[in-house]
Design an enzyme around this catalytic site. Structure first.
Site, PDB file in Angstrom:
ATOM      1  N   ASP A  25     -21.683  36.737 -41.420  1.00  0.00           N
ATOM      2  CA  ASP A  25     -21.235  35.522 -42.119  1.00  0.00           C
ATOM      3  C   ASP A  25     -19.721  35.489 -42.219  1.00  0.00           C
ATOM      4  O   ASP A  25     -19.111  36.471 -42.644  1.00  0.00           O
ATOM      5  CB  ASP A  25     -21.801  35.502 -43.541  1.00  0.00           C
ATOM      6  N   ASP A  36     -29.695  31.595 -39.474  1.00  0.00           N
ATOM      7  CA  ASP A  36     -29.680  31.665 -40.937  1.00  0.00           C
ATOM      8  C   ASP A  36     -29.649  30.329 -41.678  1.00  0.00           C
ATOM      9  O   ASP A  36     -30.079  30.268 -42.823  1.00  0.00           O
ATOM     10  CB  ASP A  36     -28.502  32.545 -41.385  1.00  0.00           C
ATOM     11  N   HIS A  83     -25.783  39.714 -37.648  1.00  0.00           N
ATOM     12  CA  HIS A  83     -25.519  38.386 -38.204  1.00  0.00           C
ATOM     13  C   HIS A  83     -24.349  38.505 -39.171  1.00  0.00           C
ATOM     14  O   HIS A  83     -24.482  39.075 -40.245  1.00  0.00           O
ATOM     15  CB  HIS A  83     -26.760  37.848 -38.923  1.00  0.00           C
ATOM     16  N   HIS A 136     -22.379  28.339 -42.712  1.00  0.00           N
ATOM     17  CA  HIS A 136     -23.518  27.945 -43.551  1.00  0.00           C
ATOM     18  C   HIS A 136     -23.524  28.553 -44.957  1.00  0.00           C
ATOM     19  O   HIS A 136     -24.486  28.336 -45.693  1.00  0.00           O
ATOM     20  CB  HIS A 136     -24.833  28.246 -42.821  1.00  0.00           C
TER      21      HIS A 136
END
Ligand SMILES: *[C@@H]1O[C@H](CO)[C@@H](O)[C@H](O)[C@H]1NC(C)=O
Ligand SMILES: *[C@@H]1O[C@H](CO)[C@@H](O)[C@H](O)[C@H]1NC(C)=O
Ligand SMILES: *[C@@H]1O[C@H](CO)[C@@H](O)[C@H](O)[C@H]1NC(C)=O
Ligand SMILES: *[C@@H]1O[C@H](CO)[C@@H](O)[C@H](O)[C@H]1NC(C)=O
Length: 965
Positions: A48, A170, A46, A412
């Site tokens: 970001d 997330d 994951h 996000h």
């Protein structure tokens, strides 16, 4: 030799589309025995696009002292490990990183990556530029960032580059519209981790972590949705084999010390069985990876290989382990046809604990959120101009850069306001750079349109909102070209900074138009020396998808002085309304001039004090947690200024040194604008107190405990004060737990009237018993313990604290009028006009050989129809460009009165467009990357030629493919 053959094979392979086996065609077999649980190992990372570090620092692995990870290494090592063993699988999500890697890595790596996608070892999931937020992202932004990622994926990888798995693992809560968008993009499933802790309890107990999400009432879309068993998206405890984790590897040589195979197998089987007990089928999904994991993929795969080997060796355990991907897992579940429950509400607000309501981020970093909304409106204009003039898009074009910047900030941790201050600065820088590219696009467009005119030298002023525009600050005369990206007329008042107290404004035909000069509203909060002393308010009319020019020159008439602190009541009025303010300066009523009906309304500002670090859950970037459930009022008398005239009617309020506002009745409109300026929020020298500022509208609407908020600016969600639909509500945070996100609008109503607020950026809203409260700004001095490790203490330009300025449009009418007007008003408000300045005293030269008003390209669209997208897509090999078009029916069947407008409509493209020939149109799914199959459910019935039928809330996506390509 072998190597060369292999490379040849790779190159050959990537061209044979039929031979490709995408991840979803190449799943490992599950166990057919119903008594055997199949555990799907899903290796994933994951990543970001900015949070603790900037997106590029993450990509390169810079600033290892902050977080010792680099995404480039993840791609390198995952590719290498997958090539070693065709059994292995991996799933990649955010494509913003993929393209960074793609453009910096070697040819050989690119070929390998392609090979791995086209053999099904890599599944592309999600597929957007980022994993966008779901509370604060506007649907136009979501579609844009998805389209950006998806188009490149399918362009580069063909059919295996068309993701089928929705991946929002997330984001802090999940919207119904996001599920609807995925469904309309033909995804087969949607997965995520974070849901309200009480709903999680119920779903675990009910075995309903997986369900069918009924994502729209109008379209009846549905998507198979899975919430993860763990509260996060990481591996079971003890099985994290990344260099960031501390778990023991599998040590399988009995001759050596530390042998642990049996212990590992037992722990693993125990976890799988525990999880299976809460699932509807005997399939179990295990997420093997987490934030920025796999910088050394070898440590993961060596251990996963062994885990599979040893667990499968022991048949008595009745657990089979396979490498898998989300699409393979979904297939395995669906093949077992579980009876799935349905859900029709959403997952807001999200709470991870009794006092951890993630409702602060709805408002966090209001200026950044405002800039994002402004940029996405500008992006629509940039795309239109590019498509209309065929400016030839390429990876380096300014439009592409603006697309990437707008995509990036939907991440996000970006638009949410939950990245570190320095990372947010980087986002703002990239966005500002993207916006400045619009200037090039505008000038290129004008030059292309006017090959025989003087080169267009138009300049944008990004700080018009603060009455700042350097290029014209010393000019008596200048021209302003106003662009309208909406497919409807923009008949409205524009505000232009000016140095003189008198002006004459003319339109394209050189006719004098209605205008008025007013003193700039000077507040200590925004006291820049660049601010011009006057504003021209001019009533303009800009054609749909067009532009129009206005000319400003010095006038004779002196500006009418603003009236300060009038005694007694104050009223202002326009063609539709009379607004009355009491002797303390507060708005008290609105009267409809036509019907005479008087409605009581009060608007006031308050603030909450946030809980500090003495408690284990402070109020912070994510979390809203006020100390007291009653906000503190400012009961000072308001300093008033009143401006009245033929164009402008406004009351300017100075409430205190950090809050001021203009309440305005715009010419010819039946709504009220509240332009608020909040900040710098005061900070005490010692033990500063977190403060969260709200505006409150108090009406006599008998709304009880029900209110309505938008879902990403499209569907409407019914909200209950102190209530939830999917679980028993526990009133642990009476205020924070009742906050909901609004991206565009929210309203309350009773059986007669409706009170709606339209915003210009994402915010948080709470409503109960006739009162609507919206949070505008917050400054938090303590970290809230969800990883940012920094207080949300925005310094602003001068370090005193951020000042934010924004606008609410309030429409307060009977139900009938609201049903008709709210949706068109929301669409109009998204498409803000762009003012481009021509500052050269030689205006005659500028006019020479130039059309001052754009050619008429389209007929004005009817109110129900929104021209959602016109976008040229990158480089076809033949040099021609495909154009993506989206048409939206903006009405939803969301109230009794709406039924009149939410009816099927005929869209006749040949009658709407004047100068286009729309031949080769292909019907696509919403993402623009898959052809829409002509199935029975496909409702865009093509009657004949370019005539379609659109149902309420439907979006028709068409690809214009010039010539047969
Ligand atoms: C859980 O089960 C109960 C009892 O059958 C049912 O009323 C409820 O709707 C279910 N909730 C969810 C979220 O599955
Ligand atoms: C933010 O960036 C500036 C400029 O690069 C640097 O001086 C400062 O130390 C950074 N602040 C933090 C908290 O990392
Ligand atoms: C807007 O202005 C145009 C041209 O001036 C006019 O034709 C149109 O009717 C106006 N629309 C509205 C809604 O006022
Ligand atoms: C004005 O707009 C700019 C550009 O969007 C933004 O950066 C700035 O914060 C805005 N000013 C205020 C006071 O909100």
């Amino acid at each position: 030799m072998g190597k060369i053959l292999f490379l040849l094979f790779l190159i050959k392979f990537s061209y044979a589309e039929e031979a490709q086996k995408c991840a979803w065609d190449n799943c490992h077999a599950t166990d057919p025995d119903p008594n055997v649980i199949t555990a799907h190992l899903i290796p994933h990372t994951h990543d970001d696009l900015g949070w603790i570090k900037t997106v590029d620092q993450y990509f390169w692995g810079a600033k290892p002292e902050l977080v010792p990870v680099g995404v480039q290494y993840i791609y390198n090592t995952v590719v290498e490990e997958l090539m070693k063993n065709p059994e292995r699988r991996f799933s990649f999500a955010e494509t913003g990183f993929l393209w960074r890697w793609w453009t910096t890595t070697t040819d050989k790596n690119r070929e390998k990556f392609k090979y791995l996608i086209q053999t099904g070892q890599i599944e592309m999931i999600g597929g957007g530029w980022v994993q966008n937020d779901e509370a604060t992202s506007h649907y136009v932004d979501i579609l844009d960032q998805m389209t950006l990622g998806l188009y490149r994926l399918s362009h580069t990888f063909g059919k295996c580059g068309k993701p089928v798995t929705g991946w929002q693992i997330d984001p802090f809560g999940h919207s119904r519209e996001m599920a609807n968008i995925y469904a309309q993009m033909n995804y087969t499933s949607l997965y995520f981790a974070r849901i309200h802790y009480l709903e999680k309890e119920v779903r675990l107990k009910n075995k309903t972590l997986e369900f069918n999400w009924k994502a729209s009432d109008d379209i009846e879309s549905e998507i198979f949705t899975g919430a993860f068993f763990n509260d996060n998206y990481g591996p079971p405890e003890g099985f994290c084999w990344d260099s960031l984790c501390g778990d023991d590897p599998i040590m399988d040589n009995e001759e050596l010390e530390e042998y642990n195979v049996k212990e590992k197998v037992d722990d693993f089987v125990a976890h799988v069985k525990k999880q299976a007990a809460h699932q509807a089928t005997n399939q179990v999904m295990l997420l093997m990876g987490s934030d920025f994991q796999y910088t050394n993929a070898n440590s993961w795969y060596v251990n996963l290989d062994k885990l599979i080997k040893y667990v499968n060796a022991d048949e008595s355990e009745k657990v089979k382990v396979i490498y898998s991907t989300p699409a393979c897992y979904t297939q395995a579940v669906k093949r077992r046809s579980p009876k799935l429950s349905t859900k029709a509400d959403d997952f807001f607000p999200y709470a991870s604990g009794k006092h951890s309501y993630w409702t602060g981020y709805f408002t966090s970093r209001p200026a950044f959120k405002g800039m994002i909304r402004q940029a996405s409106s500008m992006l629509q204009l940039a795309k239109q101009l590019e498509a209309l003039a065929d400016l030839n898009p390429s990876i380096n074009s300014p439009v592409t850069r603006l697309k990437e910047a707008c995509g990036l900030v939907q991440h996000h941790d970006a638009v949410t306001g939950t990245a570190k201050e320095n990372v947010t600065r980087d986002y703002e820088k990239q966005l500002a750079r993207g916006i400045s590219g619009l200037e090039n696009v505008i000038n290129d467009y004008m030059d292309k349109l006017h090959p025989h005119a003087l080169k267009s030298n138009l300049i944008l002023c990004p700080l018009l909102n603060e009455t700042i525009c350097q290029p014209i600050s010393n000019s008596d005369e200048f021209a302003v070209v106003i662009f309208n990206s909406h497919a409807r007329y923009y008949n409205f008042t524009v505000r232009i900074p000016y140095k003189h107290e008198s002006a004459v404004v003319k339109n394209s035909k050189k006719e004098v138009i209605k205008s008025q000069v007013a003193e700039t509203f000077k507040v200590a909060q925004l006291n820049s020396t660049d601010q011009l002393p006057y504003e021209i308010h001019a009533f303009v009319s800009i054609p749909p998808l067009g532009y129009s020019t206005v000319f400003v020159s010095k006038g004779e008439r002196k500006v009418r002085k603003v009236r300060k602190n009038p005694s007694g009541n104050t009223t202002i009025t326009n063609e539709h309304l009379i607004a009355t303010f009491d002797n303390r300066g507060y708005l008290t009523s609105l009267q409809n001039r036509k019907t005479g009906l008087l409605k009581s309304i009060r608007q006031e500002f308050f603030f909450y004090e946030g809980i500090d670090s003495k408690d284990d859950q402070p109020s912070g970037a994510y979390i809203f947690r006020p100390k007291s459930q009653q906000p503190i009022a400012f009961d000072s008398k308001i300093e008033l200024e009143v401006v009245k005239g033929s164009v402008t009617n406004e009351v300017r309020q100075k409430i205190n040194p950090y809050v001021s506002q203009i309440v305005r009745l715009p010419k010819n409109k039946n709504y009220v604008e509240f332009e608020w300026i909040v900040g710098p929020i005061p900070k005490e020298f010692k033990n500063p107190v977190t403060k969260e500022f709200v505006t409150r509208y108090t009406t006599e609407i008998n709304s009880k405990s029900v209110s309505y908020t938008d879902s990403n600016g499209r569907q409407v969600m019914k909200r209950y004060f102190d209530g939830a639909t999917s679980f028993d509500y526990d009133d642990t945070e009476p205020v924070a737990g009742n906050y909901y996100p609004i991206t565009s609008f929210g309203y309350i109503k009773d059986d007669k009237n409706q009170f709606s607020v339209i915003t210009d950026r994402a915010q948080g809203m709470m409503a109960n018993e006739g009162v609507v409260e919206i949070m505008l700004h917050r400054r938090c001095f303590y970290d809230d313990h969800f990883g940012v490790e920094e207080a949300l203490d925005e310094p602003g330009k001068d370090g005193r604290g951020l000042v934010a300025k924004g606008k609410h449009i309030v429409l307060f009418t009977d139900l009938e009028e609201s049903a008709a007007q709210l949706r068109p008003l929301v669409a109009e408000n998204f498409h803000q006009p762009v003012l481009a300045f021509y500052n050269n005293s030689n205006l005659e030269k500028f006019e020479f050989n130039r059309q001052l008003e754009s050619p008429e390209r389209i007929h004005e669209f009817p109110p129900w129809l929104n021209f959602l997208t016109i976008e040229m897509l990158e480089n076809r090999v033949d040099g021609k460009n495909n154009v993506l078009l989206r048409f939206e029916h903006i009405y939803h069947n969301d109230s009794a009165k709406a039924a009149k407008y939410a009816v099927p409509q005929i869209l006749d493209l040949d009658n709407l467009f004047k100068s286009f020939k729309l031949d080769f149109l292909e019907k696509m799914t919403l993402g623009g990357n898959k052809k829409l199959l002509e199935t029975g459910k496909n409702r865009f019935i093509r009657k004949k030629g370019n005539v379609y039928e659109l149902h309420p809330s439907e979006i028709l996506t068409l690809m214009y493919v010039p010539n047969d390509f």
